[in-house]
Write a protein that holds these residues in place. Structure first.
Motif, PDB file in Angstrom:
ATOM      1  N   ILE A   1       0.860  -1.188   0.000  1.00  0.00           N
ATOM      2  CA  ILE A   1       0.000   0.000   0.000  1.00  0.00           C
ATOM      3  C   ILE A   1       0.897   1.239   0.000  1.00  0.00           C
ATOM      4  O   ILE A   1       1.815   1.334   0.816  1.00  0.00           O
ATOM      5  CB  ILE A   1      -0.893   0.024   1.263  1.00  0.00           C
ATOM      6  N   GLU A   2       0.620   2.150  -0.917  1.00  0.00           N
ATOM      7  CA  GLU A   2       1.325   3.444  -0.901  1.00  0.00           C
ATOM      8  C   GLU A   2       0.490   4.395  -0.054  1.00  0.00           C
ATOM      9  O   GLU A   2      -0.653   4.699  -0.389  1.00  0.00           O
ATOM     10  CB  GLU A   2       1.450   4.010  -2.322  1.00  0.00           C
ATOM     11  N   LEU A   3       1.084   4.854   1.056  1.00  0.00           N
ATOM     12  CA  LEU A   3       0.331   5.699   1.981  1.00  0.00           C
ATOM     13  C   LEU A   3       0.926   7.098   1.992  1.00  0.00           C
ATOM     14  O   LEU A   3       2.129   7.267   2.162  1.00  0.00           O
ATOM     15  CB  LEU A   3       0.395   5.097   3.389  1.00  0.00           C
ATOM     16  N   ASN A   4       0.062   8.101   1.839  1.00  0.00           N
ATOM     17  CA  ASN A   4       0.527   9.492   1.815  1.00  0.00           C
ATOM     18  C   ASN A   4      -0.249  10.296   2.852  1.00  0.00           C
ATOM     19  O   ASN A   4      -1.471  10.169   2.943  1.00  0.00           O
ATOM     20  CB  ASN A   4       0.304  10.081   0.407  1.00  0.00           C
ATOM     21  N   ASP A   5       0.460  11.087   3.641  1.00  0.00           N
ATOM     22  CA  ASP A   5      -0.248  11.904   4.650  1.00  0.00           C
ATOM     23  C   ASP A   5      -0.129  13.400   4.389  1.00  0.00           C
ATOM     24  O   ASP A   5      -0.498  14.224   5.226  1.00  0.00           O
ATOM     25  CB  ASP A   5       0.246  11.566   6.065  1.00  0.00           C
ATOM     26  N   GLY A   6       0.420  13.761   3.235  1.00  0.00           N
ATOM     27  CA  GLY A   6       0.521  15.185   2.879  1.00  0.00           C
ATOM     28  C   GLY A   6       1.750  15.877   3.441  1.00  0.00           C
ATOM     29  O   GLY A   6       2.066  16.990   3.039  1.00  0.00           O
ATOM     30  N   SER A   7       2.470  15.236   4.360  1.00  0.00           N
ATOM     31  CA  SER A   7       3.610  15.920   4.975  1.00  0.00           C
ATOM     32  C   SER A   7       4.761  16.092   3.994  1.00  0.00           C
ATOM     33  O   SER A   7       5.604  16.958   4.183  1.00  0.00           O
ATOM     34  CB  SER A   7       4.080  15.166   6.221  1.00  0.00           C
TER      35      SER A   7
END
Ligand code: 4AD
Ligand code: MG
Length: 457
Positions: free
Chosen positions: A34-40
């Motif tokens: 899973i590619e997870l992005n939190d905007g940071s």
């Protein structure tokens, strides 16, 4: 922890938590990735979710783009290229689903026009997310620059009764109803402020009063213009940075503006490397070179009269013909900056008839101490001037511009009591973001753009 921090951490046996939105999911035999992005940051964290996880079929296998998850696990060295670590999940909780049949952001690239219609979701895309991080970094750099140069930040009113640019582009602020406005000779006399008020088109006039007390001040605030121009460079609501300096002439003003612009570009080159790389790759391939030119080369300087001379001798057919006294159009500005000088350009001393009442009259009687800074790819990014500090001349110019002197009595007062030479300029923040990101349209440089016909969200 923020994904930005996790990506810079060492593999370890300690449990960490990552939270974010799923960009993609890919299934292998024993694992899902899973590619997870939190905007940071631009990069995503790869999550390794084993089939042995509790509820694997009901959670992991149902994850689609846009779902929000919280993952607890351990950082392990990643065998994949382009990343040092990945997160091996011990536990995965779904915080919010995003139905793949209706979620508008899919893995493919969407057009900017389409993304504007979903401005509440577009910050989750790579390009808009990168723009917003660069925008934030630039805003911080603006404050840093002025604090280092001895300026005080001041807050000028958003609601005002003076039309600084004198162009009649103010939005009216009223509590009256349409029928009340339609009837009566002086409808605004009975209005909230007792006269016609509007949203500010510039904080300059008030900033001048503050500079003539504190010496060096700047404002950084929202600005509104009801100009009906549907271009890739105009917004009805934008942010402007306006420094104002006492004991300052046009040459010092221009020197500060140049130093400021180069500082801002240098700052983003040093602090926003990943995001800038994305813009250089996918938005505008000429970007790295243009940024390097602004950061590294001295700006060219010519007068308006010289600019007109160059343009009239150019072997190019412009849509708007050139003659002394015409307002330089975007095509002229860009030709000068992109074809003739190939670097930023400061044009000074425009005809008085083209510029607002407050600019200082030159000795020739027909030009004023104005300056515009033109950037390749953008055109005008800064407009500034030395201000008229002589009472009689200012009063004459105000009358000629048809201004109601009573409204501007306080502004004239500044020339009656302790008047000194002073100057300043305005930098359009979105045009700066546009230059730094290479975005073709200014509507991609502010989260929720306001333009004629558009005030959604
Ligand atoms: O040249 P302008 O109109 O200058 C002033 O308002 C002066 N009072 C500034 C000063 O001397 N303190 O506007 C300054 C800058 C422009 O160069 C441009 O970058 C930006 O503001 N700007 C806009 N940006 C986006 N949308 C618009 N409609 C803009 N109008 C001006
Ligand atoms: Mg201007």
């Amino acid at each position: 922890m923020l994904i930005k921090q996790l990506l810079h951490s060492e593999p370890s046996d300690q449990e960490v938590v990552a939270q974010g939105w799923v960009r993609t999911r890919r299934d292998a035999k024993d694992f899902s990735f899973i590619e997870l992005n939190d905007g940071s940051c631009l990069k995503s964290l790869q999550i390794l979710a084993s089939r042995n996880l509790a509820d694997f079929d009901e959670t992991v296998l149902k994850l689609s783009t846009g779902c929000a998850v919280r993952v607890t696990g351990k950082l392990t060295a990643s065998p994949a290229a382009g990343q040092a670590v990945e997160l091996t999940a011990g536990k995965l909780e779904v915080l919010g689903w995003a139905d793949p049949d209706t979620y508008p952001l899919q893995k493919k690239r969407h057009s900017f026009e389409f993304l504007r219609e979903i401005a509440h979701l577009r910050p989750r895309t790579n390009s808009l997310g990168a723009m917003l991080r660069v925008r934030s970094s630039l805003a911080m750099a603006v404050h840093r620059f002025f604090q280092e140069e001895g300026f005080f930040q001041v807050h000028t009113p958003v609601i005002t009764t003076s039309d600084c640019e004198g162009a009649g582009e103010m939005f009216t602020v009223t509590t009256l109803s349409g029928t009340q406005l339609a009837h009566g000779n002086e409808p605004f006399a009975g209005d909230f402020f007792g006269r016609r008020a509007g949203l500010t088109v510039s904080g300059q006039l008030e900033a001048e009063a503050l500079a003539l007390a504190l010496g060096r001040v700047y404002t950084f605030g929202p600005t509104f213009r009801a100009e009906n121009s549907n271009t890739s460079r105009h917004l009805a609501e934008f942010w402007m940075i306006e420094p104002e300096m006492a004991f300052c002439d046009l040459a010092e003003d221009a020197a500060l503006a140049e130093k400021f612009l180069r500082y801002l570009i240098r700052h983003t080159l040093d602090h926003c490397t990943d995001d800038l790389e994305l813009f250089g790759k996918f938005i505008d391939q000429g970007l790295p070179e243009r940024l390097a030119i602004v950061a590294g080369q001295e700006f060219a300087r010519i007068t308006y009269t010289e600019a007109v001379q160059i343009l009239s001798e150019a072997k190019v057919k412009f849509t708007f013909p050139v003659a002394w006294g015409i307002d330089l159009q975007s095509e002229h500005e860009r030709f000068l900056a992109e074809e003739v000088f190939k670097r930023p350009l400061i044009v000074t001393d425009y005809p008085a008839s083209l510029k607002p009442f407050y600019m200082r009259e030159n000795d020739d009687g027909r030009t004023v101490a104005a300056m515009d800074i033109l950037l390749p790819g953008i055109g005008e990014i800064i407009g500034g001037s030395q201000r008229e500090e002589r009472y009689e001349i200012l009063e004459r110019r105000m009358l000629a511009a048809g201004l109601d002197l009573d409204t501007y009595r306080w502004y004239l007062d500044l020339r009656r009591y302790g008047s000194v030479p002073h100057a300043g300029f305005g930098l359009g923040f979105e045009r700066l973001v546009q230059f730094v990101t290479g975005m073709a349209n200014i509507r991609e440089t502010i989260p929720f753009p306001r333009t004629p016909g558009h005030a959604e969200f």
